[in-house]
Design a protein around this motif. Structure first.
Motif, mmCIF file in Angstrom:
data_model
loop_
_atom_site.group_PDB
_atom_site.id
_atom_site.type_symbol
_atom_site.label_atom_id
_atom_site.label_comp_id
_atom_site.label_asym_id
_atom_site.label_seq_id
_atom_site.Cartn_x
_atom_site.Cartn_y
_atom_site.Cartn_z
ATOM 1 N N ASP A 25 66.109 16.278 47.376
ATOM 2 C CA ASP A 25 65.067 15.250 47.419
ATOM 3 C C ASP A 25 64.259 15.357 46.130
ATOM 4 N N GLY A 26 64.776 14.740 45.107
ATOM 5 C CA GLY A 26 64.177 14.854 43.783
ATOM 6 C C GLY A 26 62.793 14.250 43.683
ATOM 7 N N GLU A 27 62.569 13.146 44.335
ATOM 8 C CA GLU A 27 61.267 12.490 44.228
ATOM 9 C C GLU A 27 60.160 13.393 44.770
ATOM 10 N N THR A 28 60.389 13.983 45.928
ATOM 11 C CA THR A 28 59.396 14.889 46.508
ATOM 12 C C THR A 28 59.222 16.110 45.623
ATOM 13 N N TYR A 29 60.320 16.686 45.164
ATOM 14 C CA TYR A 29 60.267 17.859 44.291
ATOM 15 C C TYR A 29 59.477 17.550 43.013
ATOM 16 N N LEU A 30 59.809 16.438 42.351
ATOM 17 C CA LEU A 30 59.145 16.100 41.091
ATOM 18 C C LEU A 30 57.681 15.731 41.301
ATOM 19 N N ARG A 31 57.362 15.096 42.408
ATOM 20 C CA ARG A 31 55.961 14.788 42.702
ATOM 21 C C ARG A 31 55.169 16.081 42.848
#
Length: 158
Positions: A25-31
């Motif tokens: 889950d890249g979006e959550t990780y990057l956020r």
């Protein structure tokens, strides 16, 4: 959130998230990582998940927060991955990520034909970094764009 507008697009800057394949889950990780660094949200305009899902994190006409000194003239595209389980750089992008990256870059180049496609660490101020970003061969990527057939997916709406 209110971000400043960008007035030109000189670069399409490709990044990777320096994450191992188990991060999905890249979006959550990057956020989360962005907020740890003091950002309001994900600094990239686009994220390509390992599944090939293209996530618009920021509209392209707004300034990103991915390459200091270039954010006012660049669209940032991030591939999820780029590191092995030990955290060392590794070209571990999925075939669908590569395909979506090529389609996305081809679409962005149609909008901004004068823009240069570069990897994050190809820019002068980042060349001396120990880690290469992204962990892929940018010359091969640029060569593939010259032979890229028209994408048969929806246009990137950024």
């Amino acid at each position: 959130m209110n971000y400043r507008a960008r007035s030109r697009t000189t670069y399409l800057i490709v990044h990777d998230s320096h994450t191992s394949p188990d991060v999905v889950d890249g979006e959550t990780y990057l956020r989360h990582k962005g907020r740890q660094m003091g950002l309001l949200d994900v600094g990239y305009h686009l994220l390509i998940e390992r599944s090939g899902k293209l996530v618009v994190c920021r509209k392209a006409h707004l300034m990103g927060s991915h390459t200091p000194g270039f954010n006012d003239e660049a669209v940032g595209i991030c591939l999820l991955g780029g590191a092995n389980a030990a955290g060392e750089p590794e070209d571990n992008f999925t075939p669908i990520q590569r395909e979506v990256l090529r389609w996305t870059l081809a679409d962005l180049l149609a909008k901004w034909p004068e823009a240069k496609v570069v990897g994050h660490t190809e820019l002068a101020r980042y060349r001396k970094r120990r880690l290469r970003c992204p962990s892929l061969d940018m010359d091969d990527l640029r060569a593939s764009l010259k032979t890229q057939p028209e994408a048969n997916q929806e246009t990137v709406n950024v």
